[in-house]
Design a protein around this motif. Structure first.
Motif, PDB file in Angstrom:
ATOM      1  N   LEU A  78       0.979  -1.233   0.055  1.00  0.00           N
ATOM      2  CA  LEU A  78       0.106  -0.021  -0.006  1.00  0.00           C
ATOM      3  C   LEU A  78       0.783   1.133   0.085  1.00  0.00           C
ATOM      4  CD1 LEU A  78      -2.574  -0.998   2.630  1.00  0.00           C
ATOM      5  CD2 LEU A  78      -2.893  -0.974   0.153  1.00  0.00           C
ATOM      6  N   LEU A  79       2.056   1.125  -0.327  1.00  0.00           N
ATOM      7  CA  LEU A  79       3.205   2.178  -0.241  1.00  0.00           C
ATOM      8  C   LEU A  79       3.313   2.618  -1.828  1.00  0.00           C
ATOM      9  CD1 LEU A  79       5.719   1.009   2.321  1.00  0.00           C
ATOM     10  CD2 LEU A  79       3.702   2.681   2.411  1.00  0.00           C
ATOM     11  N   SER A  80       3.627   4.206  -1.793  1.00  0.00           N
ATOM     12  CA  SER A  80       4.058   4.663  -3.011  1.00  0.00           C
ATOM     13  C   SER A  80       4.954   5.801  -2.841  1.00  0.00           C
ATOM     14  CB  SER A  80       2.538   5.304  -3.856  1.00  0.00           C
ATOM     15  OG  SER A  80       3.205   5.670  -5.140  1.00  0.00           O
ATOM     16  N   ASN A  81       5.818   5.928  -4.016  1.00  0.00           N
ATOM     17  CA  ASN A  81       6.862   6.997  -3.952  1.00  0.00           C
ATOM     18  C   ASN A  81       6.372   8.379  -4.493  1.00  0.00           C
ATOM     19  OD1 ASN A  81       8.899   5.041  -3.002  1.00  0.00           O
ATOM     20  ND2 ASN A  81       9.315   4.517  -5.069  1.00  0.00           N
ATOM     21  N   GLY A  82       6.831   9.517  -3.908  1.00  0.00           N
ATOM     22  CA  GLY A  82       6.729  11.042  -4.507  1.00  0.00           C
ATOM     23  C   GLY A  82       7.485  11.495  -3.917  1.00  0.00           C
ATOM     24  N   TYR A  83       7.387  12.906  -4.127  1.00  0.00           N
ATOM     25  CA  TYR A  83       8.120  14.174  -4.010  1.00  0.00           C
ATOM     26  C   TYR A  83       7.255  15.098  -3.154  1.00  0.00           C
ATOM     27  CZ  TYR A  83      12.081  12.391  -6.584  1.00  0.00           C
ATOM     28  OH  TYR A  83      13.049  11.660  -6.876  1.00  0.00           O
TER      29      TYR A  83
ATOM     30  N   PHE B 151       2.397  18.257   0.252  1.00  0.00           N
ATOM     31  CA  PHE B 151       2.360  17.245  -0.582  1.00  0.00           C
ATOM     32  C   PHE B 151       0.795  16.912  -0.634  1.00  0.00           C
ATOM     33  CE2 PHE B 151       1.556  12.452  -1.250  1.00  0.00           C
ATOM     34  CZ  PHE B 151       2.374  12.195  -2.410  1.00  0.00           C
ATOM     35  N   LYS B 152       0.300  16.842  -1.918  1.00  0.00           N
ATOM     36  CA  LYS B 152      -0.931  16.731  -2.245  1.00  0.00           C
ATOM     37  C   LYS B 152      -1.746  17.758  -1.544  1.00  0.00           C
ATOM     38  CE  LYS B 152      -1.035  12.018  -3.873  1.00  0.00           C
ATOM     39  NZ  LYS B 152      -1.802  11.004  -3.976  1.00  0.00           N
TER      40      LYS B 152
ATOM     41  N   ASN C 130      -3.786   5.705   1.172  1.00  0.00           N
ATOM     42  CA  ASN C 130      -5.202   5.865   1.682  1.00  0.00           C
ATOM     43  C   ASN C 130      -5.778   7.254   1.674  1.00  0.00           C
ATOM     44  OD1 ASN C 130      -3.914   7.205   3.894  1.00  0.00           O
ATOM     45  ND2 ASN C 130      -3.663   5.774   5.194  1.00  0.00           N
ATOM     46  N   LYS C 131      -7.025   7.277   2.025  1.00  0.00           N
ATOM     47  CA  LYS C 131      -7.484   8.633   1.579  1.00  0.00           C
ATOM     48  C   LYS C 131      -7.137   9.705   2.661  1.00  0.00           C
ATOM     49  CE  LYS C 131     -11.491   6.625  -0.628  1.00  0.00           C
ATOM     50  NZ  LYS C 131     -13.017   6.430  -0.640  1.00  0.00           N
ATOM     51  N   GLU C 132      -7.120   9.050   3.909  1.00  0.00           N
ATOM     52  CA  GLU C 132      -7.089  10.262   4.862  1.00  0.00           C
ATOM     53  C   GLU C 132      -5.459  10.724   4.713  1.00  0.00           C
ATOM     54  OE1 GLU C 132      -5.742   8.232   8.809  1.00  0.00           O
ATOM     55  OE2 GLU C 132      -7.636   7.996   8.285  1.00  0.00           O
ATOM     56  N   LEU C 133      -4.446  10.137   4.439  1.00  0.00           N
ATOM     57  CA  LEU C 133      -3.129  10.749   4.290  1.00  0.00           C
ATOM     58  C   LEU C 133      -2.666  11.550   5.497  1.00  0.00           C
ATOM     59  CD1 LEU C 133      -0.775  10.708   2.007  1.00  0.00           C
ATOM     60  CD2 LEU C 133      -1.617  12.987   1.477  1.00  0.00           C
ATOM     61  N   SER C 134      -2.603  10.850   6.470  1.00  0.00           N
ATOM     62  CA  SER C 134      -2.342  11.521   7.954  1.00  0.00           C
ATOM     63  C   SER C 134      -0.722  11.407   8.090  1.00  0.00           C
ATOM     64  CB  SER C 134      -2.811  10.637   9.115  1.00  0.00           C
ATOM     65  OG  SER C 134      -2.480   9.342   9.036  1.00  0.00           O
ATOM     66  N   ALA C 135       0.005  10.646   7.246  1.00  0.00           N
ATOM     67  CA  ALA C 135       1.530  10.742   7.424  1.00  0.00           C
ATOM     68  C   ALA C 135       2.378  10.399   6.356  1.00  0.00           C
ATOM     69  CB  ALA C 135       2.123   9.842   8.448  1.00  0.00           C
ATOM     70  N   ILE C 136       3.430  11.168   6.087  1.00  0.00           N
ATOM     71  CA  ILE C 136       4.167  10.575   4.895  1.00  0.00           C
ATOM     72  C   ILE C 136       5.653  10.434   5.717  1.00  0.00           C
ATOM     73  CG2 ILE C 136       3.158  12.032   3.223  1.00  0.00           C
ATOM     74  CD1 ILE C 136       5.404  14.098   3.539  1.00  0.00           C
ATOM     75  N   TYR C 137       6.352   9.651   4.714  1.00  0.00           N
ATOM     76  CA  TYR C 137       7.802   9.153   5.289  1.00  0.00           C
ATOM     77  C   TYR C 137       8.843   9.964   4.463  1.00  0.00           C
ATOM     78  CZ  TYR C 137       5.154   6.183   8.113  1.00  0.00           C
ATOM     79  OH  TYR C 137       4.097   5.562   9.096  1.00  0.00           O
TER      80      TYR C 137
END
Length: 122
Positions: A5-10, A20-21, A54-61
């Motif tokens: 369920l992980l994806s990469n981005g900037y 982010f988003k 996920n829809k809520e996007l409560s954290a990024i790494y």
């Protein structure tokens, strides 16, 4: 974390947070290394991230150059201070830093003058 369920981005580091988003994030590394101040006074930059799908996007790494992950939590925008308050906050931080530098310089001059005065007495 489920790796499926992980994806990469900037994400973009700005004076207002890690963006982010259209969501704002922060983390201890960004605060410790003064990323937001640097972005405000120098320029913004991008960081590589991993995020959950996920829809809520409560954290990024944030992905460090050595592969370590730094968790960044979402900032609640409903409690966000106004841009004017943010600008005043950063100005006050800079004033405090300047005041501290001035005090350190004054202490150095006083100590230097005491040493010189001691030499003249002999």
């Amino acid at each position: 974390m489920n790796k499926h369920l992980l994806s990469n981005g900037y994400a973009r580091v700005t004076a207002r947070g890690i963006i982010f988003k259209s969501a704002r994030f922060t983390c201890s590394k960004a605060i410790r290394d003064q990323w937001f101040e640097k972005a405000a006074f120098e320029k913004e930059w991008r960081v590589k991230i991993i995020y959950t799908l996920n829809k809520e996007l409560s954290a990024i790494y944030i992905v460090a150059s050595n592969g370590d992950l730094e968790k960044c939590n979402r900032i609640d925008d409903s409690k966000r201070p106004s841009d004017i308050k943010l600008q005043l906050y950063f100005q006050n931080i800079q004033k405090l830093k300047a005041f501290r530098n001035m005090q350190n310089n004054d202490a150095y001059i006083i100590n230097r003058d005491k040493k010189k005065a001691g030499r003249w007495k002999n």
